[in-house]
Design an enzyme around this catalytic site. Structure first.
Site, PDB file in Angstrom:
ATOM      1  CG  HIS A  89     -21.474  -4.571   3.831  1.00  0.00           C
ATOM      2  ND1 HIS A  89     -22.306  -4.123   2.818  1.00  0.00           N
ATOM      3  CD2 HIS A  89     -22.276  -4.829   4.894  1.00  0.00           C
ATOM      4  CE1 HIS A  89     -23.554  -4.133   3.247  1.00  0.00           C
ATOM      5  NE2 HIS A  89     -23.560  -4.545   4.509  1.00  0.00           N
ATOM      6  CB  SER A  90     -21.834  -1.398   6.619  1.00  0.00           C
ATOM      7  OG  SER A  90     -22.609  -0.578   7.445  1.00  0.00           O
ATOM      8  CG  MET A  91     -17.180   0.922  10.381  1.00  0.00           C
ATOM      9  SD  MET A  91     -16.911   0.295  12.066  1.00  0.00           S
ATOM     10  CE  MET A  91     -16.022  -1.237  11.713  1.00  0.00           C
ATOM     11  CB  ALA A  93     -17.612   0.937   2.531  1.00  0.00           C
ATOM     12  CB  SER A 116     -20.730  -3.105  -0.234  1.00  0.00           C
ATOM     13  OG  SER A 116     -21.914  -3.774   0.134  1.00  0.00           O
TER      14      SER A 116
END
Length: 242
Positions: A89-91, A93, A116
Site C-alpha cells: 500500500h502506497s510506498m 506498493a 494499492s
C-alpha cells in the site's frame, strides 16, 4: 534483522500473502488480516525504525531495502513452495514491486501482486528539492486521511513517530527506478475513489509493469480506503485468476 513477520500463524493455508505497509506504517496495520484471510498465511514487512525495530536507523534507500526484503521472501518461498502474493500500500506498493523485481531476477515469480494506493513506478520521479519538516509531514498525513489531526498535537507522538515517517517520505522522494523487465505474474491495482494523491489513470498505469493479467479496481474511500474497506474479497478471489 527480521524483515517479514507472521501476522497470524496459518501454517496449513494454501497460499501466503506478504503485506508491505505505507510510509510510516508498521506490521500492526495488518494485524487484523490474519483472521479475515483464512486461506492465506498472512505476513507483514517491518521496516527499520518502528515497531520491534524502533531502535534501528530508518532506511535511506528504497531499492537496496527492497532487495533485502526479497532475500528473506525468497527464503520463505523456498521453504514450502506455497504460492506467494505481495500486497503493498502506497510506498509499500513501490517497495513490494522492487522486491518482486528482485525475486523475478532470481527466477522466482509471485502468484499475484497487488499495488494499492500508488501510482505506477515509471510515473515516479525523484524530487531532491522535497523538504519534509514536521509541519509538512503533518499536513500530508492529514491530507491523506491516515492520521487524526488531534494526534499530531501530542508531543510524545510527534517525537516518536515523525522522524521515521519523515525518513520514509525522503526515501520515497529519492526513488528513481531504472527500466524494468515486466513481471510475469498477474497484477491488480487498487485505488480509493477519493484518493487525493493517486488518480485512477495513475493506478491504471501499473498495467505496464506486467506481461501477465492486469486489473484495476476502485474502492470507496480516500488514500486509506483499506482502513474502512479492506479488499479481502479481492485478495481471496485472486486465486481464480491464476
Amino acid at each position: 534483522m527480521v524483515w517479514i513477520q507472521r501476522v497470524a500463524p496459518q501454517p496449513f493455508a494454501a497460499r501466503r500473502v506478504v503485506c508491505f505497509p505505507h510510509a510510516g506504517g508498521s506490521p500492526y496495520f495488518f494485524r487484523g488480516w490474519g483472521k479475515a484471510l483464512g486461506d492465506f498465511d498472512v505476513h507483514a514487512v517491518c521496516y527499520p525504525g518502528r515497531a520491534e525495530r524502533i531502535a534501528e536507523k530508518p532506511a535511506a534507500e528504497l531499492i537496496p531495502m527492497a532487495r533485502e526484503i526479497a532475500q528473506e521472501a525468497a527464503r520463505l518461498m523456498g521453504e514450502d513452495g506455497r504460492p506467494t502474493v505481495f500486497f503493498g500500500h502506497s510506498m509499500g506498493a513501490i517497495v513490494a514491486y522492487e522486491a518482486a523485481v528482485e525475486l523475478a531476477s532470481r527466477g522466482m515469480e509471485l502468484d499475484h501482486f497487488f499495488a494499492s494506493g500508488a501510482r505506477a513506478p515509471h510515473l515516479m520521479r525523484p524530487d531532491p528539492s522535497a523538504h519534509w519538516d514536521d509541519e509538512s509531514i503533518a499536513a500530508t498525513l492529514v491530507e491523506l486521511g491516515g492520521t487524526d489531526a488531534e494526534l499530531l498535537r501530542n508531543p510524545a507522538f510527534v517525537e516518536l513517530v515523525l522522524p521515521y515517517i519523515g525518513a520514509d517520505f525522503r526515501m520515497l522522494a529519492s526513488y528513481d527506478a531504472p527500466p524494468r523487465t515486466p513481471l510475469g505474474c498477474a497484477v491488480t491495482a487498487l485505488v480509493g475513489a477519493d484518493d487525493p494523491r493517486v488518480t485512477l489513470q495513475q493506478a491504471s498505469a501499473w498495467r505496464e509493469s506486467t506481461r501477465g493479467a492486469f486489473d484495476v479496481r476502485t474502492l470507496p474511500g480516500d488514500h486509506f480506503y483499506l482502513a474502512q474497506h479492506p479488499p479481502f474479497d479481492i485478495i481471496e478471489g485472486s486465486a481464480a485468476g491464476r
